[in-house]
Scaffold this active site. Structure first.
Site, PDB file in Angstrom:
ATOM      1  CB  CYS A 394      41.936  78.120  -5.249  1.00 32.56           C
ATOM      2  SG  CYS A 394      40.778  79.265  -6.334  1.00 32.56           S
ATOM      3  CG  HIS A 534      44.368  81.509  -3.274  1.00 34.35           C
ATOM      4  ND1 HIS A 534      45.159  80.456  -3.885  1.00 34.35           N
ATOM      5  CD2 HIS A 534      43.594  81.899  -4.343  1.00 34.35           C
ATOM      6  CE1 HIS A 534      44.670  80.285  -5.026  1.00 34.35           C
ATOM      7  NE2 HIS A 534      43.841  81.309  -5.261  1.00 34.35           N
ATOM      8  CD  GLU A 536      47.694  80.334  -1.119  1.00 33.82           C
ATOM      9  OE1 GLU A 536      46.763  79.686  -0.460  1.00 33.82           O
ATOM     10  OE2 GLU A 536      47.562  80.118  -2.429  1.00 33.82           O
TER      11      GLU A 536
HETATM   12  N1  GLN Z   1      40.906  77.687 -11.987  1.00 36.27           N
HETATM   13  C1  GLN Z   1      39.955  77.955 -10.894  1.00 36.27           C
HETATM   14  C2  GLN Z   1      39.266  78.925 -11.045  1.00 36.27           C
HETATM   15  O1  GLN Z   1      39.279  79.869 -11.714  1.00 36.27           O
HETATM   16  C3  GLN Z   1      40.953  77.908  -9.680  1.00 36.27           C
HETATM   17  C4  GLN Z   1      41.753  79.159  -9.561  1.00 36.27           C
HETATM   18  C5  GLN Z   1      42.863  79.111  -8.570  1.00 36.27           C
HETATM   19  O2  GLN Z   1      43.306  77.961  -8.082  1.00 36.27           O
HETATM   20  N2  GLN Z   1      43.471  80.229  -8.241  1.00 36.27           N
HETATM   21  O3  GLN Z   1      38.127  79.218 -10.377  1.00 36.27           O
END
Ligand code: GLN
Length: 564
Positions: A394, A534, A536
């Site tokens: 992410c 994600h 994970e």
């Molecule tokens: N801050 C970034 C976004 O909002 C990544 C979010 C995250 O890593 N969950 O897109």
């Protein structure tokens, strides 16, 4: 009060003495051992705080936010539940005081209480009990295990215990209570003390609840003498006092519980009979064996920012990432050695990033905001240039794109607008619909959340990593379903330039608009890959995530060749 329709059984897990002693793992393990006896089980987490969900909480204080398939943002315990049950849970399996109150208040506004006083008891407890029963029905489960957050004696969880008490009153054969308590061994005394647990039981009794089983957590095993003492003073049969000493890995807990025949005791107390002839835990035990027998190390640096809390270092904010790394390492027969590196350290002393050369792999997990960003960018650059396997999740993917734009494409001021709204090169930008939410101050549950499809480009590293996994669906196009939680995306205006400079977008949303995976070709780098989603959140002991496994394989290769 409505009776449960199908003969659902309920187990309520309540904590005594103090928090943080493994109530969540106990609940998850009870789920695993009952599932192994052939029952359909759902696990429910009750969080007594007033937040409507866990989405707005700071991970340093509250640990990871675990996103369900549906997109609901929940407590990290839900992650443990999914990992131990090896299946997805639903929104019905989670509740907070905020969520419960919101329903009650909405009903009140809609005149559904027909002019009555609306009170904590019975209206809030009725709503809680409805949710307990609804979770069982929605899951079609035989047994529902509910973990009530907090500890007995807290003000916040009283109504949840009260609702459970009334469920037991109406269905005495179908509802049982387990107290997970802590037995300290103070250094100065050198003896395990039972008194705090006795007091916890007394407190629970004052609510009208008698535990059927006590899980006695402690630094060491409970001896017979103390077991009997607890049995007498706490009014529980001695064989229903279960010793649960500290052990190396949480994954051994179900196996350990079964050494004391906990599932047998639970089934007997619930008046149920096992539905299987063979040992349903065989596959789990194999996994535990693989974990214990792994000796060859693979060293991974996790570069984060949510590690410090006062004088302590906490890795809870990254629990799913850590478990995903571990289970994939065991899958390839390696012993994971994980090191938490604070991204801010690389900002104070930029040359210190070279310490990363001693690792076999570098991972930058998800995150928000500005802290540690430049440090993370240096780590990513180092991984790219020194050809150390890199995995970005992410934010870790978005920053890999920023790093590439700056140092390869040559857009030196490239950035994400999350950090610099006025950057001349917003290679990562807020998604259009998110702009509106932000302008209206709507922060809760408004990110791009939960499962979305990602279409894979054949022949890429991402595709190769998924190709043998059941996660890959080939229906005309190869695609995978992964969970999300973000507001920003790769800015479509820069895709052409990035691609021209060698970055490959190997996964996109089905309409091709959102970049889901960015990678470098294998001939350029052994493993350099970032995901907007994600992975994970869907990595489990019995089904490790293929991208983590591919990353770990690349890291293990580097280890064999000798890092540094
Ligand atoms: N801050 C970034 C976004 O909002 C990544 C979010 C995250 O890593 N969950 O897109």
């Amino acid at each position: 009060m409505a009776k449960a329709k199908k003969k659902h059984k309920y187990i309520f897990v309540i904590g005594g003495v103090m928090s943080g002693v493994g109530k969540g793992i106990t609940t998850a393990s009870i789920g695993a051992i009952l599932q192994a006896k052939g029952f359909r089980v759902n696990l429910v987490k009750v969080d007594p705080y007033l937040n409507v969900d866990a989405g707005t909480m700071n991970p340093t204080e509250h640990g990871e936010v675990f996103v369900l398939k549906s997109g609901l943002e929940t407590d990290q315990d839900m992650g443990n539940y999914e990992r131990f049950l090896n299946r997805d849970l639903s929104p019905e399996d989670y509740m907070t005081s905020g969520l419960v109150y919101r329903t009650v208040l909405d009903k009140e506004r809609a005149l559904e209480y027909k002019g009555k006083f609306v009170e904590a008891i019975p209206h809030v407890t009725d709503e809680i009990r409805r949710r307990y029963m609804h979770s069982a029905q929605a899951a079609g489960s035989d047994i529902t295990v509910v973990e009530i957050g907090g500890t007995v004696g807290d003000y916040q969880n009283v109504l949840f215990i009260e609702a459970a008490r009334t469920l037991h009153l109406k269905n005495p054969d179908d509802v049982i209570f387990i107290l997970v308590s802590y037995l300290p061994v103070p250094h100065t005394i050198g003896e395990m003390k039972t008194k705090p647990t006795q007091n916890a039981v007394r407190q629970l009794n004052s609510y009208g609840v008698q535990p059927h089983i006590i899980v006695a957590r402690g630094p060491v095993s409970l001896d017979e003498k103390r077991k009997e003492k607890l049995a007498i003073w706490c009014n529980v049969e001695a064989n229903r006092v279960i010793s649960a000493p500290d052990i190396e890995s949480i994954y051994e807990v179900p196996v350990n519980f079964e050494k004391d025949d906990l599932s047998g005791i639970l089934l007997e107390t619930l008046k149920l009979k096992t539905r299987v002839k063979r040992d349903g835990l065989t596959v789990w035990k194999k996994f535990v064996e693989s974990m214990k027998s792994a000796t060859d190390e693979v060293k991974i640096a996790v570069i984060g920012k949510y590690f410090d809390t006062g004088d302590f270092v906490l890795s809870d904010a990254y629990i799913s990432v850590i478990e995903a790394l571990k289970v994939s390492a065991y899958k390839i027969g390696k012993k994971p050695k994980l090191t938490w590196v604070n991204a801010k350290d690389f900002e104070k002393d930029t040359a210190s990033v070279s310490m990363l050369s001693e690792f076999d792999g570098i991972l930058v997990p998800g995150g928000f905001g500005e802290t540690g960003i430049e440090g993370k960018l240096s780590a990513i650059r180092f991984a790219r240039e020194k050809k150390i396997p890199y995995f970005g999740l992410c934010y870790g993917m978005q920053l890999a794109v920023v790093e590439y734009a700056r140092n390869v494409v040559g857009l030196t001021d490239a950035n994400t607008t999350e950090i610099n709204k006025d950057t001349p090169h917003p290679v990562i930008d807020i998604m259009p619909e998110q702009k509106k939410h932000m302008a209206e101050g709507k922060f809760g549950a408004t990110m791009r959340l939960g499962v979305y499809s990602c279409v894979l480009k054949e022949g890429t590293l991402a595709y190769q990593s998924y190709v043998k996994s059941e996660k890959l669906k080939v229906n005309g196009r190869a695609s995978v379903e992964e969970r999300h939680r973000h507001r920003y995306e790769v800015n479509p205006e820069y895709i052409g330039q990035l691609e021209k400079a060698g970055l490959v977008f190997s996964g996109t949303s089905p309409d091709g608009v959102l970049m889901e995976i960015a990678e470098l070709p294998r001939k350029v780098h052994p493993f350099f890959l970032g995901t907007q989603f994600h992975p994970e959140l869907q990595a489990r002991p019995l089904s490790p995530h293929p991208l983590f496994t591919a990353f770990l394989k690349a890291a293990a290769d580097r280890h064999e060749k000798g890092s540094k």
